[in-house]
Design a protein around this motif. Structure first.
Motif, PDB file in Angstrom:
ATOM      1  N   TYR A  39       0.821  -1.208   0.000  1.00 26.50           N
ATOM      2  CA  TYR A  39       0.000   0.000   0.000  1.00 26.50           C
ATOM      3  C   TYR A  39       0.855   1.259   0.000  1.00 26.50           C
ATOM      4  O   TYR A  39       2.066   1.221   0.244  1.00 26.50           O
ATOM      5  CB  TYR A  39      -0.948  -0.001   1.215  1.00 26.50           C
ATOM      6  CG  TYR A  39      -2.208   0.788   0.983  1.00 26.50           C
ATOM      7  CD1 TYR A  39      -3.155   0.339   0.061  1.00 26.50           C
ATOM      8  CD2 TYR A  39      -2.448   1.974   1.655  1.00 26.50           C
ATOM      9  CE1 TYR A  39      -4.309   1.070  -0.174  1.00 26.50           C
ATOM     10  CE2 TYR A  39      -3.601   2.700   1.426  1.00 26.50           C
ATOM     11  CZ  TYR A  39      -4.529   2.253   0.508  1.00 26.50           C
ATOM     12  OH  TYR A  39      -5.667   2.976   0.265  1.00 26.50           O
ATOM     13  N   HIS A  40       0.211   2.393  -0.291  1.00 28.84           N
ATOM     14  CA  HIS A  40       0.879   3.684  -0.392  1.00 28.84           C
ATOM     15  C   HIS A  40       0.533   4.553   0.816  1.00 28.84           C
ATOM     16  O   HIS A  40      -0.127   4.110   1.755  1.00 28.84           O
ATOM     17  CB  HIS A  40       0.468   4.378  -1.697  1.00 28.84           C
ATOM     18  CG  HIS A  40      -1.014   4.355  -1.954  1.00 28.84           C
ATOM     19  ND1 HIS A  40      -1.907   5.082  -1.205  1.00 28.84           N
ATOM     20  CD2 HIS A  40      -1.749   3.661  -2.861  1.00 28.84           C
ATOM     21  CE1 HIS A  40      -3.141   4.858  -1.642  1.00 28.84           C
ATOM     22  NE2 HIS A  40      -3.077   3.999  -2.648  1.00 28.84           N
ATOM     23  N   ALA A  41       0.963   5.790   0.788  1.00 27.22           N
ATOM     24  CA  ALA A  41       0.728   6.707   1.903  1.00 27.22           C
ATOM     25  C   ALA A  41      -0.708   7.225   1.889  1.00 27.22           C
ATOM     26  O   ALA A  41      -1.436   7.103   0.902  1.00 27.22           O
ATOM     27  CB  ALA A  41       1.712   7.875   1.837  1.00 27.22           C
ATOM     28  N   GLY A  42      -1.088   7.844   2.985  1.00 22.23           N
ATOM     29  CA  GLY A  42      -2.411   8.441   3.062  1.00 22.23           C
ATOM     30  C   GLY A  42      -2.664   8.980   4.455  1.00 22.23           C
ATOM     31  O   GLY A  42      -1.810   8.915   5.342  1.00 22.23           O
ATOM     32  N   ARG A  43      -3.851   9.530   4.624  1.00 23.00           N
ATOM     33  CA  ARG A  43      -4.333   9.922   5.948  1.00 23.00           C
ATOM     34  C   ARG A  43      -5.761   9.430   6.039  1.00 23.00           C
ATOM     35  O   ARG A  43      -6.587   9.741   5.184  1.00 23.00           O
ATOM     36  CB  ARG A  43      -4.297  11.432   6.125  1.00 23.00           C
ATOM     37  CG  ARG A  43      -4.723  11.868   7.537  1.00 23.00           C
ATOM     38  CD  ARG A  43      -5.099  13.332   7.578  1.00 23.00           C
ATOM     39  NE  ARG A  43      -6.325  13.587   6.824  1.00 23.00           N
ATOM     40  CZ  ARG A  43      -6.751  14.808   6.505  1.00 23.00           C
ATOM     41  NH1 ARG A  43      -6.079  15.866   6.859  1.00 23.00           N
ATOM     42  NH2 ARG A  43      -7.887  14.965   5.807  1.00 23.00           N
ATOM     43  N   GLU A  58       2.756   4.052   6.645  1.00 24.55           N
ATOM     44  CA  GLU A  58       4.043   4.252   5.978  1.00 24.55           C
ATOM     45  C   GLU A  58       3.842   4.211   4.470  1.00 24.55           C
ATOM     46  O   GLU A  58       3.049   3.426   3.957  1.00 24.55           O
ATOM     47  CB  GLU A  58       5.020   3.150   6.376  1.00 24.55           C
ATOM     48  CG  GLU A  58       5.482   3.168   7.809  1.00 24.55           C
ATOM     49  CD  GLU A  58       6.437   2.021   8.093  1.00 24.55           C
ATOM     50  OE1 GLU A  58       7.579   2.055   7.602  1.00 24.55           O
ATOM     51  OE2 GLU A  58       6.008   1.070   8.779  1.00 24.55           O
ATOM     52  N   ASP A  59       4.607   5.025   3.775  1.00 26.60           N
ATOM     53  CA  ASP A  59       4.463   5.095   2.317  1.00 26.60           C
ATOM     54  C   ASP A  59       5.155   3.920   1.640  1.00 26.60           C
ATOM     55  O   ASP A  59       6.301   3.592   1.951  1.00 26.60           O
ATOM     56  CB  ASP A  59       5.073   6.400   1.813  1.00 26.60           C
ATOM     57  CG  ASP A  59       4.731   6.679   0.352  1.00 26.60           C
ATOM     58  OD1 ASP A  59       3.891   5.954  -0.211  1.00 26.60           O
ATOM     59  OD2 ASP A  59       5.302   7.620  -0.220  1.00 26.60           O
ATOM     60  N   GLY A  60       4.455   3.288   0.714  1.00 30.77           N
ATOM     61  CA  GLY A  60       5.065   2.315  -0.179  1.00 30.77           C
ATOM     62  C   GLY A  60       5.643   1.100   0.496  1.00 30.77           C
ATOM     63  O   GLY A  60       6.731   0.644   0.123  1.00 30.77           O
ATOM     64  N   THR A  61       4.939   0.539   1.484  1.00 31.68           N
ATOM     65  CA  THR A  61       5.438  -0.630   2.196  1.00 31.68           C
ATOM     66  C   THR A  61       4.513  -1.823   1.978  1.00 31.68           C
ATOM     67  O   THR A  61       3.408  -1.692   1.456  1.00 31.68           O
ATOM     68  CB  THR A  61       5.564  -0.346   3.703  1.00 31.68           C
ATOM     69  OG1 THR A  61       4.290   0.089   4.203  1.00 31.68           O
ATOM     70  CG2 THR A  61       6.608   0.724   3.972  1.00 31.68           C
ATOM     71  N   VAL A  62       4.989  -2.998   2.417  1.00 34.30           N
ATOM     72  CA  VAL A  62       4.182  -4.211   2.305  1.00 34.30           C
ATOM     73  C   VAL A  62       3.816  -4.711   3.698  1.00 34.30           C
ATOM     74  O   VAL A  62       4.557  -4.497   4.667  1.00 34.30           O
ATOM     75  CB  VAL A  62       4.915  -5.313   1.507  1.00 34.30           C
ATOM     76  CG1 VAL A  62       5.203  -4.831   0.093  1.00 34.30           C
ATOM     77  CG2 VAL A  62       6.193  -5.780   2.196  1.00 34.30           C
ATOM     78  N   TYR A  63       2.677  -5.371   3.768  1.00 40.29           N
ATOM     79  CA  TYR A  63       2.145  -5.839   5.041  1.00 40.29           C
ATOM     80  C   TYR A  63       2.179  -7.368   5.091  1.00 40.29           C
ATOM     81  O   TYR A  63       1.179  -8.034   5.346  1.00 40.29           O
ATOM     82  CB  TYR A  63       0.741  -5.274   5.249  1.00 40.29           C
ATOM     83  CG  TYR A  63       0.783  -3.779   5.417  1.00 40.29           C
ATOM     84  CD1 TYR A  63       0.976  -3.199   6.665  1.00 40.29           C
ATOM     85  CD2 TYR A  63       0.705  -2.939   4.308  1.00 40.29           C
ATOM     86  CE1 TYR A  63       1.063  -1.823   6.811  1.00 40.29           C
ATOM     87  CE2 TYR A  63       0.799  -1.562   4.446  1.00 40.29           C
ATOM     88  CZ  TYR A  63       0.978  -1.008   5.697  1.00 40.29           C
ATOM     89  OH  TYR A  63       1.083   0.351   5.833  1.00 40.29           O
TER      90      TYR A  63
END
Length: 394
Positions: A39-43, A58-63
């Motif tokens: 997923y990417h960043a956001g609020r 967190e921006d641009g990470t995997v879960y």
């Protein structure tokens, strides 16, 4: 029938797996959870979380926990979110808990919308006709980017074995609403938003020229259009039939038209490579929009190479939803999975009857299932609206 809700890992961590399963399975009547896996960043406003009403991922990470043996020689590599270490691997919990929760597991996987990786690898992002980078969009023509996307899905499917992977953004992206704190004082119209991010990076240039496409002529045309739109006092439509007529309005500019015709090739072939490398037990489907061709998606061609598509119809009335699904079914054929994505946001959905009418229109038009957006972003009482919709289609 596939009945799912898009969900973030922190939603499960905040609510608890047992509570999530009860909400989705019992209260909403769903059969599947679609977990954000990349997923990417956001609020995000989190109305139901007891811990955090505003969340910044967190921006641009995997879960999930990447398999290092698959990534050792890769230029572009995923970063596991700190959330996984701090609060647990929710994908693992869902997959291992399928028998207990009664929920199938789908992985909502953002592919090329990744500003963190774009900043780290500027030679592998899309670039406009002036050579300016679009850091939020990894380019599907880049060999390293293609390797990243293929390995990402291979890792998820072989090591976690979910029931489905939903591919978001394996394609080119638009100009507006893809980054943060964007400023546009010009007042861009649809054609401007389309032309501004068109990619002419080195990777696209090499790939297109190899296919015999006149890249330089297309680049000059787009550069001229961009320069002209920046000089006008107010925006003007140069192509009044765009986007309704697709790329046909550009036929008077043959080099550009040829380039736009070619532009779906790297997207289609990437989807095919992702599917070929994935564990065959996991279905691979594309998340797409009504006008996915704007991002280089040829739904008919892509549908031949993967297991189907989910077409998002967020703010559409029932008749329009039905039209999108009928068009989608005609494109991908009768044997492939076709879902609809519906948002449960107010005021575009003012009550349960509105949501139910859209879901019913989709299923009546040939949809095999519905994904609802989004578990953590809506009040708990709207799960009852989802249940009403499920009752209308099952």
């Amino acid at each position: 029938m596939h009945l799912s809700m898009w969900t973030y890992p922190w939603d499960i961590q905040d609510q608890g797996l047992t509570a999530l399963a009860a909400d989705l399975r019992d209260r909403a009547g769903l059969t599947t959870v679609s977990l954000a896996t990349s997923y990417h960043a956001g609020r995000f406003l989190q109305p139901r979380s007891p811990l955090q009403k505003a969340y910044f991922p967190e921006d641009g990470t995997v879960y999930f926990r990447p398999d290092e043996s698959l990534w050792r020689d890769k230029l572009i590599r995923p970063l596991m979110a700190g959330n996984v270490t701090e609060r647990g691997d929710m994908l693992k919990a869902l997959v291992q808990g399928r028998d207990t929760t009664g929920l199938k597991v789908s992985c909502w996987t953002v592919c090329l919308h990744n500003t963190r990786l774009g900043m780290l690898h500027p030679d592998h992002v899309t670039r406009n006709a002036f050579g300016n980078p679009n850091y939020y969009n990894l380019c599907p023509s880049s060999p390293a980017v293609r390797d990243y996307a293929v390995t990402l899905v291979r890792d998820i499917t072989t090591n976690y074995q979910p029931d489905m992977v939903e591919l978001e953004s394996p394609n080119f992206m638009g100009f507006a609403h893809e980054y943060h704190h964007e400023k546009d004082g010009v007042g861009l119209n649809a054609e401007d938003d389309f032309l501004l991010p068109l990619c002419f990076c080195d990777h696209c240039t090499v790939r297109a020229e190899k296919a015999g496409v006149p890249v330089e002529g297309a680049r000059r045309s787009v550069g001229r259009f961009i320069a002209e739109l920046c000089e006008r006092a107010v925006p003007e439509r140069q192509f009044p039939d765009f986007p309704a007529a697709g790329i046909d309005p550009f036929r008077d500019h043959p080099d550009l038209h040829a380039y736009l015709t070619w532009r779906s090739e790297p997207v289609t072939s990437l989807i095919g490579e992702i599917k070929a490398a994935a564990d065959p037990a996991t279905r691979i489907v594309l998340i797409d929009l009504k006008d996915g061709w704007l991002g280089g998606v040829d739904l008919a061609a892509a549908g031949k190479l993967c297991d189907g598509a989910i077409l998002c119809c967020y703010d559409m009335e029932p008749d329009a939803v039905g039209d999108v699904i009928r068009t989608g079914r005609a494109a991908i054929g009768p044997g492939k999975f076709l879902g609809v994505g519906l948002r449960v946001f107010y005021p575009e959905v003012s009550g349960p009857a509105v949501l139910a009418a859209r879901a019913k229109a989709a299923v009546d038009a040939g949809a095999d299932g519905v994904n609802f957006y989004n578990y953590g972003l809506i009040p708990a009482k709207r799960l009852d609206w989802v249940k009403t919709s499920v009752g209308a289609i099952t």
